[in-house]
Scaffold this active site. Structure first.
Site, PDB file in Angstrom:
ATOM      1  N   LYS A  52      57.394  17.782  99.741  1.00  0.00           N
ATOM      2  CA  LYS A  52      58.685  18.258 100.273  1.00  0.00           C
ATOM      3  C   LYS A  52      58.776  17.978 101.775  1.00  0.00           C
ATOM      4  O   LYS A  52      59.807  17.512 102.273  1.00  0.00           O
ATOM      5  CB  LYS A  52      58.845  19.762  99.982  1.00  0.00           C
ATOM      6  CG  LYS A  52      59.072  20.055  98.502  1.00  0.00           C
ATOM      7  CD  LYS A  52      58.943  21.534  98.172  1.00  0.00           C
ATOM      8  CE  LYS A  52      58.964  21.740  96.655  1.00  0.00           C
ATOM      9  NZ  LYS A  52      58.659  23.138  96.253  1.00  0.00           N
ATOM     10  N   GLN A  96      56.676  28.653  98.527  1.00  0.00           N
ATOM     11  CA  GLN A  96      56.111  27.942  97.371  1.00  0.00           C
ATOM     12  C   GLN A  96      55.518  28.944  96.372  1.00  0.00           C
ATOM     13  O   GLN A  96      54.719  29.810  96.747  1.00  0.00           O
ATOM     14  CB  GLN A  96      55.027  26.956  97.851  1.00  0.00           C
ATOM     15  CG  GLN A  96      54.446  26.091  96.761  1.00  0.00           C
ATOM     16  CD  GLN A  96      55.460  25.129  96.127  1.00  0.00           C
ATOM     17  OE1 GLN A  96      56.290  24.533  96.806  1.00  0.00           O
ATOM     18  NE2 GLN A  96      55.409  25.000  94.814  1.00  0.00           N
ATOM     19  N   ASP A 119      66.165  27.176  97.506  1.00  0.00           N
ATOM     20  CA  ASP A 119      65.574  27.074  96.168  1.00  0.00           C
ATOM     21  C   ASP A 119      66.508  27.683  95.117  1.00  0.00           C
ATOM     22  O   ASP A 119      66.303  27.492  93.917  1.00  0.00           O
ATOM     23  CB  ASP A 119      64.232  27.833  96.130  1.00  0.00           C
ATOM     24  CG  ASP A 119      63.039  26.891  96.082  1.00  0.00           C
ATOM     25  OD1 ASP A 119      63.213  25.741  95.649  1.00  0.00           O
ATOM     26  OD2 ASP A 119      61.935  27.321  96.452  1.00  0.00           O
TER      27      ASP A 119
END
Ligand code: NAP
Length: 291
Positions: A52, A96, A119
């Site tokens: 990412k 994460q 997200d």
């Protein structure tokens, strides 16, 4: 059979984002800034976060990787999230997953500002998605929708079977495919580990989105001719043939299912790279929505 090539499509989208970022720069607008928090040393998580950050750099975003060790307390992590929420220079934040067992993922998700939740996991964004209101869409399902759109896969009135009901993939995927959008407008069946006679259901499917995390679970005898297959699964299986000592396997027995498919995603190179570009698209959106 047409391969739904996530690697190529995501590369095209990265070029589009890169061009938009340089246009923003020319206009004197600040470039998008994505922050990622990684707790602990899990190998797969480090790989995902690394990819990412690398993608951010490629398209010209600013990125900040915040690494916290395994012993970080829940309160320390929540404070770090609040600090990023209050940092006006940062546009998007991801934490994460999975997190160490002593930290509540839902508490962390709820603490991220919905405006920076690129997200798309915050309940406010999930609720808006269900109501078909503008929101950040969860990265993996959004990436799949983008892939279906770019290959002009016909989803209208089709029977779409989703295997797996996780909050990050299966469940939002079922919502997106059922919404009155393009792609979308499918008749959706959401299946899970308690589903009975799964094969009877998949044999009726025009589109199957497989996200359960069991390598080569979906076999040719479970699908009809002409089916569209989206394989979300990524499992590391030991291998003596690779330097890393493992290889990635999807949830679909690719070779035999591909023979019956009209469209199919490979693993790797299918859904995975699309997930990363969705995150980039959401972060770009965060900046554009404030212009
Ligand atoms: P998860 O949270 O473990 O959920 C798995 C789901 O599969 C659950 O809903 C479970 O049902 C269901 N399931 C398990 N066995 C089943 C069976 N025999 N028949 C039907 N359903 C069954 O997994 P996830 O986070 O959604 O991830 C799924 C896979 O996608 C993993 O391999 C993961 O690594 C991969 N993934 C890939 C990406 C990407 O970018 N490509 C992103 C995210 C995840 P219950 O709810 O009843 O337990």
């Amino acid at each position: 059979m047409i391969l739904l090539d996530g690697k190529k499509t995501s590369a095209d989208i990265k070029e589009e984002i890169k061009a938009e970022v340089s246009l923003l720069k020319k206009k004197g607008v600040k470039v998008p800034h994505l922050a990622a928090i990684l707790v602990g040393n899990d190998g797969a998580s480090q790989t995902y976060v690394g990819a990412k950050v690398k993608a951010c750099e490629y398209v010209g975003f600013t990125s900040t990787l915040i690494r916290l060790d395994d012993n970080t307390t829940e309160e320390e992590l929540l404070n770090k999230v609040r600090e990023v929420n209050n940092n006006v220079d940062i546009d998007g934040l991801i934490v994460q997953l999975p997190l160490p067992k002593h930290i509540s993922e839902i508490k962390v998700t709820e603490t991220i500002s919905p405006d920076k939740d690129v997200d798309g996991f915050h309940p406010a964004n999930v609720g808006k998605m269900a109501l078909n209101l503008p929101s950040y869409l969860p990265a993996t399902p959004a990436g799949i929708m983008e892939l279906l759109a770019r290959y002009d896969v016909d989803t209208v009135g089709k029977h779409c079977v989703v295997i797996g009901r996780s909050h990050i993939v299966g469940s939002p995927m079922s919502i997106l495919m059922a919404r009155n959008t393009k792609p979308g407008n499918s008749t959706v069946t959401l299946t899970h580990s308690r589903t009975q006679n799964l094969k009877e259901i998949t044999l009726q499917a025009d589109i199957i989105i497989v996200a359960l995390g069991k390598p080569e679970f979906l076999t040719a005898d479970m699908v009809k001719d002409g089916v569209v297959i989206v394989d979300v699964g990524i499992t590391r299986v030991p291998s003596t043939e690779t330097k890393s000592g493992f290889r990635l396997k999807g949830d679909v027995k690719f070779d035999e299912v591909a023979e019956k498919s009209s469209f199919i995603t490979p693993v790797p190179g299918g859904v995975g790279p699309m997930t990363i570009v969705s995150l980039m698209m959401n972060t770009l959106q965060a900046v554009k929505s404030r212009l």
